[in-house]
Design a protein around this motif. Structure first.
Motif, PDB file in Angstrom:
ATOM      1  N   LEU A 139      41.503 -45.492  33.204  1.00  0.00           N
ATOM      2  CA  LEU A 139      40.236 -44.925  33.667  1.00  0.00           C
ATOM      3  C   LEU A 139      40.308 -43.400  33.793  1.00  0.00           C
ATOM      4  O   LEU A 139      39.378 -42.687  33.398  1.00  0.00           O
ATOM      5  CB  LEU A 139      39.843 -45.546  35.002  1.00  0.00           C
ATOM      6  CG  LEU A 139      39.496 -47.043  34.969  1.00  0.00           C
ATOM      7  CD1 LEU A 139      39.216 -47.556  36.376  1.00  0.00           C
ATOM      8  CD2 LEU A 139      38.301 -47.292  34.065  1.00  0.00           C
ATOM      9  N   SER A 140      41.404 -42.901  34.358  1.00  0.00           N
ATOM     10  CA  SER A 140      41.532 -41.454  34.539  1.00  0.00           C
ATOM     11  C   SER A 140      41.648 -40.732  33.198  1.00  0.00           C
ATOM     12  O   SER A 140      41.052 -39.664  33.006  1.00  0.00           O
ATOM     13  CB  SER A 140      42.743 -41.137  35.419  1.00  0.00           C
ATOM     14  OG  SER A 140      43.948 -41.623  34.823  1.00  0.00           O
ATOM     15  N   THR A 141      42.392 -41.320  32.267  1.00  0.00           N
ATOM     16  CA  THR A 141      42.525 -40.701  30.947  1.00  0.00           C
ATOM     17  C   THR A 141      41.206 -40.761  30.190  1.00  0.00           C
ATOM     18  O   THR A 141      40.837 -39.821  29.475  1.00  0.00           O
ATOM     19  CB  THR A 141      43.629 -41.394  30.132  1.00  0.00           C
ATOM     20  OG1 THR A 141      44.833 -41.432  30.896  1.00  0.00           O
ATOM     21  CG2 THR A 141      43.890 -40.651  28.833  1.00  0.00           C
ATOM     22  N   SER A 142      40.477 -41.859  30.347  1.00  0.00           N
ATOM     23  CA  SER A 142      39.164 -41.983  29.704  1.00  0.00           C
ATOM     24  C   SER A 142      38.208 -40.918  30.222  1.00  0.00           C
ATOM     25  O   SER A 142      37.435 -40.326  29.450  1.00  0.00           O
ATOM     26  CB  SER A 142      38.583 -43.376  29.956  1.00  0.00           C
ATOM     27  OG  SER A 142      39.402 -44.381  29.398  1.00  0.00           O
ATOM     28  N   LEU A 143      38.262 -40.663  31.527  1.00  0.00           N
ATOM     29  CA  LEU A 143      37.418 -39.615  32.110  1.00  0.00           C
ATOM     30  C   LEU A 143      37.788 -38.255  31.543  1.00  0.00           C
ATOM     31  O   LEU A 143      36.910 -37.449  31.210  1.00  0.00           O
ATOM     32  CB  LEU A 143      37.569 -39.609  33.635  1.00  0.00           C
ATOM     33  CG  LEU A 143      36.825 -38.491  34.381  1.00  0.00           C
ATOM     34  CD1 LEU A 143      35.318 -38.580  34.140  1.00  0.00           C
ATOM     35  CD2 LEU A 143      37.136 -38.543  35.876  1.00  0.00           C
ATOM     36  N   ALA A 182      36.455 -37.973  28.088  1.00  0.00           N
ATOM     37  CA  ALA A 182      34.997 -37.816  28.131  1.00  0.00           C
ATOM     38  C   ALA A 182      34.617 -36.369  28.448  1.00  0.00           C
ATOM     39  O   ALA A 182      33.699 -35.804  27.833  1.00  0.00           O
ATOM     40  CB  ALA A 182      34.403 -38.756  29.175  1.00  0.00           C
ATOM     41  N   LEU A 183      35.315 -35.751  29.401  1.00  0.00           N
ATOM     42  CA  LEU A 183      35.038 -34.347  29.745  1.00  0.00           C
ATOM     43  C   LEU A 183      35.404 -33.424  28.587  1.00  0.00           C
ATOM     44  O   LEU A 183      34.650 -32.496  28.260  1.00  0.00           O
ATOM     45  CB  LEU A 183      35.831 -33.955  31.000  1.00  0.00           C
ATOM     46  CG  LEU A 183      35.443 -34.652  32.307  1.00  0.00           C
ATOM     47  CD1 LEU A 183      36.420 -34.278  33.406  1.00  0.00           C
ATOM     48  CD2 LEU A 183      34.021 -34.299  32.715  1.00  0.00           C
ATOM     49  N   SER A 208      32.838 -33.845  25.828  1.00  0.00           N
ATOM     50  CA  SER A 208      31.433 -33.802  26.258  1.00  0.00           C
ATOM     51  C   SER A 208      30.608 -32.714  25.575  1.00  0.00           C
ATOM     52  O   SER A 208      29.384 -32.886  25.430  1.00  0.00           O
ATOM     53  CB  SER A 208      31.353 -33.628  27.779  1.00  0.00           C
ATOM     54  OG  SER A 208      31.896 -32.371  28.180  1.00  0.00           O
ATOM     55  N   ALA A 228      31.346 -29.965  32.969  1.00  0.00           N
ATOM     56  CA  ALA A 228      32.092 -31.006  32.267  1.00  0.00           C
ATOM     57  C   ALA A 228      32.968 -30.411  31.171  1.00  0.00           C
ATOM     58  O   ALA A 228      34.167 -30.712  31.058  1.00  0.00           O
ATOM     59  CB  ALA A 228      31.126 -32.038  31.681  1.00  0.00           C
TER      60      ALA A 228
END
Length: 277
Positions: free
Chosen positions: A85-89, A92-93, A96, A197
């Motif tokens: 989850l943290s790596t996916s975030l 995404a940033l 972005s 972001a």
């Protein structure tokens, strides 16, 4: 992918994420994207494809990589979820700017807006993206080729891009992501979320590359520190950032890329001012 191998989240998933983000942006944007926006998302897709297949090929054919990846599977699969989850975030940033740029008026206002400051900024960013991609891809190729023929006393590569930086692939990657941010910035406008972001993502990748450089510097010093030829190479070659004279010599490359990314669509516009991409 991290449920298969924990290390995949930092390798194969990295390039694959770029492919998915870029293709989704191109496919889902309601209005036709102009030339600059298409180059931005297309460049992200090309970068992701090269990164994915390079790492996949190295995993399949590289010596010891399968064992190294397997050895990193220290966390039970379900407990990997926070890492995923943290790596996916983070991804995404980092990526972005592409969807924010594509959803802005700057990306859907026709093929080209000659002379506007936004076009100049986006063109400069695309130039950095292309230059960073070139440096990173060439450095990876040169290092992979060298490893196939390296002798015991010369395990490090010191030719091509590696005469400019001891971590040329990391330098190229940083330049690519800076270019991505700059190219998309005109589409952010006064919206704070795209700026925040994109800035967090860019700061994150720079921090990762600096940390990786520092870690490899320490490892190389421990491995090669007593070898005279390594000492000579390290003394004359910067760790990460090339010298100003080296960058000046590379300016010719950037000018060629700038011409392709900027002047070429302007000529197309002259031939057909009503063209829409």
């Amino acid at each position: 992918m991290a449920f298969l191998r924990q290390a995949y989240v930092f390798s194969l998933a990295y390039g694959l994420s770029a492919i998915l983000v870029a293709t989704t942006v191109i496919a889902q944007t309601a209005m036709p994207l102009n030339y600059l926006a298409m180059l931005h998302s297309g460049g992200l897709a090309v970068w992701g494809s090269r990164m994915f297949f390079f790492l996949w090929r190295r995993l399949i054919k590289g010596k010891g990589y399968k064992d190294k990846f397997k050895a990193l599977d220290k966390t039970p699969r379900l407990k990997r979820l926070p890492l995923i989850l943290s790596t996916s975030l983070f991804y995404a940033l980092l990526m972005s700017p592409a969807p924010y740029f594509a959803s802005s008026a700057a990306a859907t206002c026709g093929l080209w807006n000659w002379g506007s400051s936004s076009s100049l900024v986006s063109s400069a960013g695309l130039t950095l993206m292309a230059y960073g991609f070139w440096v990173e891809a060439l450095a990876d190729y040169q290092k992979s080729t060298h490893k196939k023929v390296a002798t015991t006393g010369q395990l490090w590569v010191q030719k091509g891009e590696w005469t400019k930086s001891r971590h040329a692939n990391y330098f190229g990657e940083i330049v690519f992501w800076i270019g991505s941010f700059v190219a998309a910035a005109p589409g952010f406008g006064r919206r704070p979320i795209p700026w925040l972001a994109g800035s967090f993502g860019l700061a994150g990748i720079v921090a990762v590359m600096l940390s990786a450089t520092k870690r490899l510097e320490k490892k190389q010093e421990e491995t090669y520190g007593d070898i005279a030829s390594w000492q000579d190479y390290a003394a004359r070659t910067p760790a990460l950032w090339p010298t100003s004279s080296t960058i000046a010599k590379d300016a010719f490359r950037a000018l060629i890329i700038y011409f392709v990314c900027w002047m070429f669509p302007f000529e197309i516009t002259n031939l057909n001012s009503k063209a829409v991409w």
